[in-house]
Design an enzyme around this catalytic site. Structure first.
Site, PDB file in Angstrom:
ATOM      1  N   ASP A  83       0.839  -1.195   0.000  1.00 50.78           N
ATOM      2  CA  ASP A  83       0.000   0.000   0.000  1.00 50.78           C
ATOM      3  C   ASP A  83       0.877   1.248   0.000  1.00 50.78           C
ATOM      4  O   ASP A  83       2.073   1.195   0.268  1.00 50.78           O
ATOM      5  CB  ASP A  83      -0.910  -0.001   1.234  1.00 50.78           C
ATOM      6  CG  ASP A  83      -2.182   0.812   1.033  1.00 50.78           C
ATOM      7  OD1 ASP A  83      -2.284   1.519   0.017  1.00 50.78           O
ATOM      8  OD2 ASP A  83      -3.059   0.745   1.913  1.00 50.78           O
ATOM      9  N   LYS A  84       0.245   2.356  -0.304  1.00 48.94           N
ATOM     10  CA  LYS A  84       0.899   3.661  -0.334  1.00 48.94           C
ATOM     11  C   LYS A  84      -0.086   4.703   0.166  1.00 48.94           C
ATOM     12  O   LYS A  84      -1.300   4.577  -0.023  1.00 48.94           O
ATOM     13  CB  LYS A  84       1.339   3.960  -1.763  1.00 48.94           C
ATOM     14  CG  LYS A  84       1.649   5.424  -2.075  1.00 48.94           C
ATOM     15  CD  LYS A  84       0.452   6.118  -2.699  1.00 48.94           C
ATOM     16  CE  LYS A  84       0.722   7.620  -2.873  1.00 48.94           C
ATOM     17  NZ  LYS A  84      -0.534   8.334  -3.228  1.00 48.94           N
ATOM     18  N   HIS A  85       0.443   5.723   0.811  1.00 51.58           N
ATOM     19  CA  HIS A  85      -0.413   6.834   1.226  1.00 51.58           C
ATOM     20  C   HIS A  85       0.345   8.138   1.045  1.00 51.58           C
ATOM     21  O   HIS A  85       1.553   8.206   1.250  1.00 51.58           O
ATOM     22  CB  HIS A  85      -0.839   6.697   2.690  1.00 51.58           C
ATOM     23  CG  HIS A  85      -1.901   7.682   3.073  1.00 51.58           C
ATOM     24  ND1 HIS A  85      -3.237   7.442   2.870  1.00 51.58           N
ATOM     25  CD2 HIS A  85      -1.823   8.918   3.614  1.00 51.58           C
ATOM     26  CE1 HIS A  85      -3.941   8.485   3.281  1.00 51.58           C
ATOM     27  NE2 HIS A  85      -3.099   9.400   3.733  1.00 51.58           N
ATOM     28  N   SER A  86      -0.384   9.168   0.650  1.00 55.51           N
ATOM     29  CA  SER A  86       0.182  10.498   0.481  1.00 55.51           C
ATOM     30  C   SER A  86      -0.456  11.447   1.488  1.00 55.51           C
ATOM     31  O   SER A  86      -1.632  11.303   1.836  1.00 55.51           O
ATOM     32  CB  SER A  86      -0.084  11.012  -0.941  1.00 55.51           C
ATOM     33  OG  SER A  86       0.152  12.403  -1.027  1.00 55.51           O
ATOM     34  N   THR A 123      -8.301  10.948  -3.706  1.00 54.55           N
ATOM     35  CA  THR A 123      -8.396   9.816  -4.632  1.00 54.55           C
ATOM     36  C   THR A 123      -9.839   9.365  -4.824  1.00 54.55           C
ATOM     37  O   THR A 123     -10.265   9.046  -5.941  1.00 54.55           O
ATOM     38  CB  THR A 123      -7.529   8.654  -4.114  1.00 54.55           C
ATOM     39  OG1 THR A 123      -6.160   9.086  -4.053  1.00 54.55           O
ATOM     40  CG2 THR A 123      -7.624   7.451  -5.036  1.00 54.55           C
ATOM     41  N   ARG A 171     -11.913  17.638   9.975  1.00 55.82           N
ATOM     42  CA  ARG A 171     -10.593  18.257   9.821  1.00 55.82           C
ATOM     43  C   ARG A 171     -10.517  19.092   8.549  1.00 55.82           C
ATOM     44  O   ARG A 171      -9.824  20.116   8.515  1.00 55.82           O
ATOM     45  CB  ARG A 171      -9.503  17.178   9.776  1.00 55.82           C
ATOM     46  CG  ARG A 171      -9.191  16.541  11.114  1.00 55.82           C
ATOM     47  CD  ARG A 171      -8.270  15.348  10.926  1.00 55.82           C
ATOM     48  NE  ARG A 171      -7.039  15.720  10.252  1.00 55.82           N
ATOM     49  CZ  ARG A 171      -6.362  14.923   9.412  1.00 55.82           C
ATOM     50  NH1 ARG A 171      -6.822  13.710   9.132  1.00 55.82           N
ATOM     51  NH2 ARG A 171      -5.250  15.326   8.853  1.00 55.82           N
ATOM     52  N   SER A 186      -4.809   9.166  11.546  1.00 55.03           N
ATOM     53  CA  SER A 186      -5.717   8.934  10.431  1.00 55.03           C
ATOM     54  C   SER A 186      -5.102   7.974   9.422  1.00 55.03           C
ATOM     55  O   SER A 186      -5.732   6.989   9.007  1.00 55.03           O
ATOM     56  CB  SER A 186      -6.055  10.267   9.758  1.00 55.03           C
ATOM     57  OG  SER A 186      -6.858  10.067   8.616  1.00 55.03           O
ATOM     58  N   LYS A 190      -6.207   3.702   9.071  1.00 60.64           N
ATOM     59  CA  LYS A 190      -6.781   3.160   7.835  1.00 60.64           C
ATOM     60  C   LYS A 190      -5.932   2.030   7.284  1.00 60.64           C
ATOM     61  O   LYS A 190      -6.455   1.000   6.831  1.00 60.64           O
ATOM     62  CB  LYS A 190      -6.927   4.267   6.788  1.00 60.64           C
ATOM     63  CG  LYS A 190      -8.047   5.249   7.037  1.00 60.64           C
ATOM     64  CD  LYS A 190      -8.358   6.072   5.813  1.00 60.64           C
ATOM     65  CE  LYS A 190      -7.308   7.107   5.528  1.00 60.64           C
ATOM     66  NZ  LYS A 190      -7.405   8.293   6.384  1.00 60.64           N
ATOM     67  N   LYS A 191      -4.625   2.223   7.289  1.00 61.09           N
ATOM     68  CA  LYS A 191      -3.744   1.215   6.701  1.00 61.09           C
ATOM     69  C   LYS A 191      -3.707  -0.053   7.548  1.00 61.09           C
ATOM     70  O   LYS A 191      -3.674  -1.170   7.006  1.00 61.09           O
ATOM     71  CB  LYS A 191      -2.336   1.787   6.518  1.00 61.09           C
ATOM     72  CG  LYS A 191      -2.298   2.985   5.587  1.00 61.09           C
ATOM     73  CD  LYS A 191      -3.036   2.716   4.267  1.00 61.09           C
ATOM     74  CE  LYS A 191      -3.028   3.906   3.342  1.00 61.09           C
ATOM     75  NZ  LYS A 191      -3.806   3.665   2.102  1.00 61.09           N
TER      76      LYS A 191
END
Length: 444
Positions: A83-86, A123, A171, A186, A190-191
């Site tokens: 997975d990836k998150h920005s 996204t 937020r 946050s 989620k991850k």
């Protein structure tokens, strides 16, 4: 939870007290169940913004948010969960491109994503440009899509991290988007709930980022790594440049169309493609699907060139309720705004600076982002063909093209967009698009 207890927990944090695990579970349960009002959630978020959280507090709040809903497990899959998150960028379509690429290379990507925050795009908002695409499927449907397709990009839904979903929305409109402890909780909640075992965190830096300065970005990375320690998540952190748009478009349908062009070997979007390949290669190597960086890039390029990544994206869209002919008829399914107005350069030279935050705010003003929770979006509007730093321009050449619903909307943002570009006679020095975080103990 009684209103009195909620008030007491907010007051404790406001006055600089530390909340223990049971109190933080009560906060998460109150938010997730709907017992806490939006006003109480906003007050808690502001108290955290003012007083902060200790590392143990942040870890316990992360776990409390995770446990406000179901947690997924993928131990039965034949490949790693990646997975990836920005932290949020303008023109950042990496997730849309990266998930099918990883799936085409043998990874499984249960990507729990979010909506836009402030001036940055989301996204899920991009995917909702597609009629029928279900961004909140049931857990059973999510499992099926990941198992059969290899990737699913969705939101928390009602079953996954419901507390974070409400907190995230508040937020967005309470000036607490950039509060580091809330960002950490946050993202990681989620991850962890989604069941990823390898995660790359892309922290944006520069004037368009939620945390513009490197000092704040490094502090966030350190806090993220400390909170994730012992969670079973293999976390790597990269810093990427947001002193210009990552892609060339800003706006939901416009960005999704650009990603489809890359998947189908069309278009020219070098920054977006380059960063995506870098993050995907790191995930393949860490997840054991590639021997080294060169092997990873060969696999990723093959997935693009053969159309396998595009096919995975198309299958994901269909499996989640979207159109079956998206790759063949993208223009039919992605709305275009009726008004397109060029913003022309006042002189010749080179683009030496771009106010990315101003461009993101222009998209919000056009209706492509939210200024209040639950606000409906116009997926067609935004900015296209936006020039980046180092671009040579002639007087009268377009710096960007505004896509608007009405002529007066375009007129309202035209000056903001024009003023976002600084042009001089000298070409600016090039800057790296990314750099990987190196833990302090590894620095010589």
């Amino acid at each position: 939870m009684s209103a009195q207890r909620a008030t007491g927990l907010i007051r404790c944090k406001r006055d600089g007290g530390q909340l223990d695990a049971s109190q933080l579970r009560a906060v998460a349960q109150g938010i997730g169940s709907g017992a806490w009002s939006e006003g109480q959630i906003a007050a808690f978020a502001m108290a955290v913004a003012w007083r902060g959280m200790s590392t143990p507090e942040c870890r316990q709040f992360t776990l409390a948010l995770r446990d406000s809903g179901q947690c997924l497990r993928w131990d039965h899959l034949p490949g790693p969960t990646l997975d990836k998150h920005s932290t949020g960028g303008v023109g950042d379509g990496v997730s849309l491109l990266l998930a099918p690429l990883l799936a085409a290379c043998g990874g499984y990507v249960p990507m729990i994503s979010g909506r836009g925050l402030g001036h940055t795009g989301g996204t899920l908002d991009k995917l909702e440009s597609l009629a029928g695409y279900d961004v909140h499927p049931s857990t059973a449907r999510l499992r099926q899509v990941v198992e059969e397709v290899g990737c699913a990009i969705v939101g928390q839904g009602d079953e996954l991290v419901p507390a974070d979903r409400r907190l995230y929305a508040v937020r967005d409109v309470t000036a607490t988007v950039d509060v580091a402890d809330l960002m950490v909780a946050s993202i990681l909640s989620k991850k962890l709930a989604g069941g990823a075992r390898v995660l790359v965190l892309d922290i944006k830096t520069g004037n368009g980022a939620q945390l513009p300065g490197m000092a704040a970005a490094r502090a966030l990375a350190g806090r993220m790594l400390a909170v994730a320690e012992g969670s079973g998540l293999d976390l790597r952190v990269v810093y990427s440049d947001m002193d210009q748009l990552l892609g060339r478009e800003a706006g939901n349908a416009l960005e999704l169309r650009a990603v489809l062009d890359l998947l189908c070997s069309r278009g020219d979007n070098p920054r977006l493609l380059s960063l995506t390949l870098e993050l995907a290669a790191a995930l393949l190597c860490t997840g054991g699907l590639a021997d080294d960086r060169n092997d990873a890039e060969r696999r990723l390029r093959r997935a693009l060139d053969t159309g396998e990544a595009a096919e995975r994206f198309a299958r994901m869209v269909v499996a989640l309720g979207g159109p079956a002919d998206l790759l063949q008829r993208a223009d039919v399914h992605l709305a275009r705004a009726p008004i397109q107005r060029e913003v022309r350069s006042p002189g010749s030279g080179y683009v030496v600076a771009v106010d990315v935050r101003a461009l993101g705010q222009a998209v919000v003003e056009l209706g492509g982002g939210r200024s209040r929770p639950g606000q409906a979006l116009d997926h067609a509007v935004g900015l296209a063909e936006v020039l980046g730093c180092g671009s040579a321009v002639e007087a009268g050449q377009p710096l960007a093209i505004i896509h608007a619903r009405r002529a007066d909307d375009a007129e309202a943002v035209q000056r903001r967009v024009a003023c976002a570009f600084r042009i001089t006679s000298e070409m600016p020095p090039s800057r790296p698009l990314w750099q990987w975080h190196v833990p302090a103990e590894r620095v010589a």
